[in-house]
Scaffold this active site. Structure first.
Site, short mmCIF file in Angstrom:
data_model
loop_
_atom_site.label_atom_id
_atom_site.label_comp_id
_atom_site.label_asym_id
_atom_site.label_seq_id
_atom_site.Cartn_x
_atom_site.Cartn_y
_atom_site.Cartn_z
CB THR A 1 -0.98 0.08 1.27
OG1 THR A 1 -0.09 0.27 2.41
CG2 THR A 1 -1.94 -1.20 1.16
CE LYS B 1 -13.17 13.19 13.78
NZ LYS B 1 -12.25 12.11 14.44
CD1 TRP C 1 -16.61 14.35 12.66
CD2 TRP C 1 -16.68 12.65 11.37
NE1 TRP C 1 -16.42 13.32 13.42
CE2 TRP C 1 -16.39 12.22 12.67
CE3 TRP C 1 -16.69 11.63 10.18
CZ2 TRP C 1 -16.01 10.87 13.00
CZ3 TRP C 1 -16.57 10.15 10.55
CH2 TRP C 1 -15.88 9.82 11.75
#
Ligand code: AMP
Length: 542
Positions: A185, A439, A444
């Site tokens: 990844t 936040k 959010w």
């Protein structure tokens, strides 16, 4: 009572056997690293892959050995993959856009024994190979005429090496759960993690990818995977294209607008796939030259969010269907695709674009849910967003060497690290990476929604949104913008453009103009670097 059907293990080499038998004369067209366009067929590719397998075994490689590749999309790279898998070894794709130290780390972690490499990357290999003790041999994808001088030991020329084999070889029959491929990844935080595909997961993933509501490809297509084989398994196209027997066009190392256009046009490509940055370059080239895309039917765009303006341009100006897709290296990588279900069939204009803008719905073989931090599932209401979790036969069940255990739970769900919501018809929309979401006052804010909106402004080349510390709200959004060449949009222009299109409290508190936005090796905006760059930034509202 057991079923009485045959044992027919799902092995990757069966895909190439099928392609060679049923579609043997179908072309594989490659833009070679040496320059010329070279034409081969599935029948040729199978013979050459058998030679690769025969020689790897002769040279002492065996079941489970990791064999790295550092190469562009070409027929040679494809043959090497199948040859490696054909002896039960594991192809390990290396991303040349990583830093040399990262590549060394990854190769040592995987203990790569052999490396197939394109000419382009020889200077890089000369730097990293001496730092990888497990590496025994380097095979350069070229012929004697183009082979460069090198001080590295144990380097061979691919075509000369291949000429030593007659191809009289049987694929090694292994258990379908045997590892066949490996990809690390991108790892924007912490060390990269190894994802290990099996023959079974690759074959199932390829079958899933072909389905009409997924990529929907057939033998009648001409397919150009622009997404590199070193990025997330080339979105499965190295398996699904031979599986359906479509003509395959491999673009090599040239991804600029003109080179991509040239192949789309000269080879009459009907289907292609890549990340948004590639399409940005193509669209710019088309706009500058006034050229059109008469043969292209479909483009799959994913890897990062496809800007709405991009979908609009492809569909309205060039009559090319856009399919927005989401996935991850850990998912082989397809997760969802925004094809149109009957529930949305009647939509047109902006309403249709809204649906196409989502990351889409999963095909059979991908289960999906969204939860809060305590693993309580959110309703599919198209607005409550939370952690996106997935499971399926082509989804990682663990990372190589046991890294990242916290991302897997006892019920088999993998926490993607993405934040998303799902609508009542099963369409998922990514709103952020869990570590990027802003936040503000306990609520959010989706940075991706804001970025999509900002890049819709005609004078914006690229945009990124990050959270900046705020004394009252904890964090507030800062919009970072790269202007298009020759354009001078102001903060007031941009905020005015966005106003009314998102909730008022989501509006960025400020706009910063920069020359460039940093990217990761897989073309994603590197928010960690950007946050570092703006760590002392004072918002006018603070
Ligand atoms: P990679 O494994 O490099 O393909 O990265 C996977 C990650 O890329 C996902 O977890 C997402 O954060 C992001 N990603 C992939 N496709 C999309 C998309 N269509 N929209 C937004 N983010 C995406």
């Amino acid at each position: 009572m057991l079923g009485l059907m045959q044992e027919w293990p799902l092995l990757c080499h069966k895909i190439l056997d099928h392609a060679a038998r049923q579609h043997g004369n179908r072309e594989i067209v490659s833009r070679t690293v040496e320059g010329p366009i070279v034409r081969t067929t599935y029948a040729d590719a199978r013979v050459r892959a058998l030679k690769v397998a025969q020689l790897l075994e002769r040279d002492g490689y065996k079941l489970g050995d990791r064999i790295a590749t550092l190469a562009w999309n070409t027929a040679r790279h494809l043959e090497a993959w199948y040859g490696i898998m054909g002896i039960g070894a594991v192809y390990h794709t290396l991303n040349p856009r990583l830093f040399p130290e990262q590549l060394v780390w990854i190769m040592n972690h995987a203990e790569d024994k052999c490396l197939f490499v394109d000419l382009t990357f020889m200077p890089l290999v000369e730097k990293i190979a001496p730092l990888v003790p497990s590496l025994q041999k380097v095979i350069v994808f070229t012929d004697a005429a183009h082979m460069p001088q090198t001080a590295l030991p144990n380097v061979v020329t691919y075509e000369e090496w291949l000429a030593q084999a007659d191809g009289d070889f049987q694929w090694r029959e292994v258990d379908e759960h045997t590892a066949c491929g490996m990809c690390y990844t991108s790892g924007t935080t912490g060390d990269p993690k190894g994802v290990v595909y099996s023959h079974r997961s690759n074959v199932l993933h390829a079958m899933i990818a072909c389905m009409p509501d997924a990529m929907g490809i057939s033998s009648r297509d001409v397919i150009m995977p622009v997404v590199p084989m070193f990025h997330a398994n080339a979105w499965g196209l190295a398996q699904s294209v031979p599986m359906v027997g479509a003509k395959l066009v491999m673009p090599g190392g040239k991804m600029d607008g003109e080179s991509i256009y040239h192949l789309l046009d000269s080879e009459k490509v009907s289907f292609t796939a890549a990340v948004p940055t590639v399409w940005l370059m193509l669209l710019q080239y088309l706009e500058e030259t006034g050229k059109k895309l008469p043969y292209l039917n479909k483009v799959v765009i994913g890897g990062s969010a496809c800007p709405r303006a991009m979908t609009e341009k492809f569909e309205r100006n060039y009559d090319v269907e856009v399919i927005h897709a989401w996935g991850m290296t850990e998912m082989s990588p397809l997760g969802t695709l925004a094809t149109i279900k009957p529930e949305y069939a009647g939509l047109t204009g902006d309403a249709l674009l809204n649906v196409k803008q989502t990351q889409g719905h999963p095909p059979f073989g991908v289960e999906m849910k969204v939860t809060d931090d305590e693993n309580r599932e959110h309703p599919w209401d198209g607005k409550t967003f939370g952690r996106l979790k997935v499971r399926g036969p082509a989804v990682a069940g663990a990372y190589y060497g046991g890294a990242g255990v916290e991302q897997f739970d006892e019920e088999g769900w993998f926490d993607t690290g993405d934040v998303a919501h799902i609508d009542p018809n099963g369409y998922m929309q990514i709103t952020d990476r869990a570590k990027d979401v802003i936040k503000s006052g306990g609520e959010w804010i989706s940075t991706i929604d804001l970025e999509n909106l900002a890049v819709g402004h005609p004078d914006v080349a690229e945009a990124a949104v990050i959270g900046i510390a705020h004394p009252k709200w904890d964090e507030r959004p800062l919009l970072v913008v790269v202007r298009k060449a020759g354009k001078e949009p102001t903060k007031t222009d941009l905020l005015g453009f966005m106003e009314g299109k998102v909730a008022k409290w989501w509006m960025p508190d400020d706009v910063a103009f920069v020359d460039a936005i940093p990217h990761t090796a897989t073309g994603k905006i590197q928010k960690t670097t950007l946050r570092q760059q703006f760590k002392d930034y004072k918002l006018p509202t603070a």
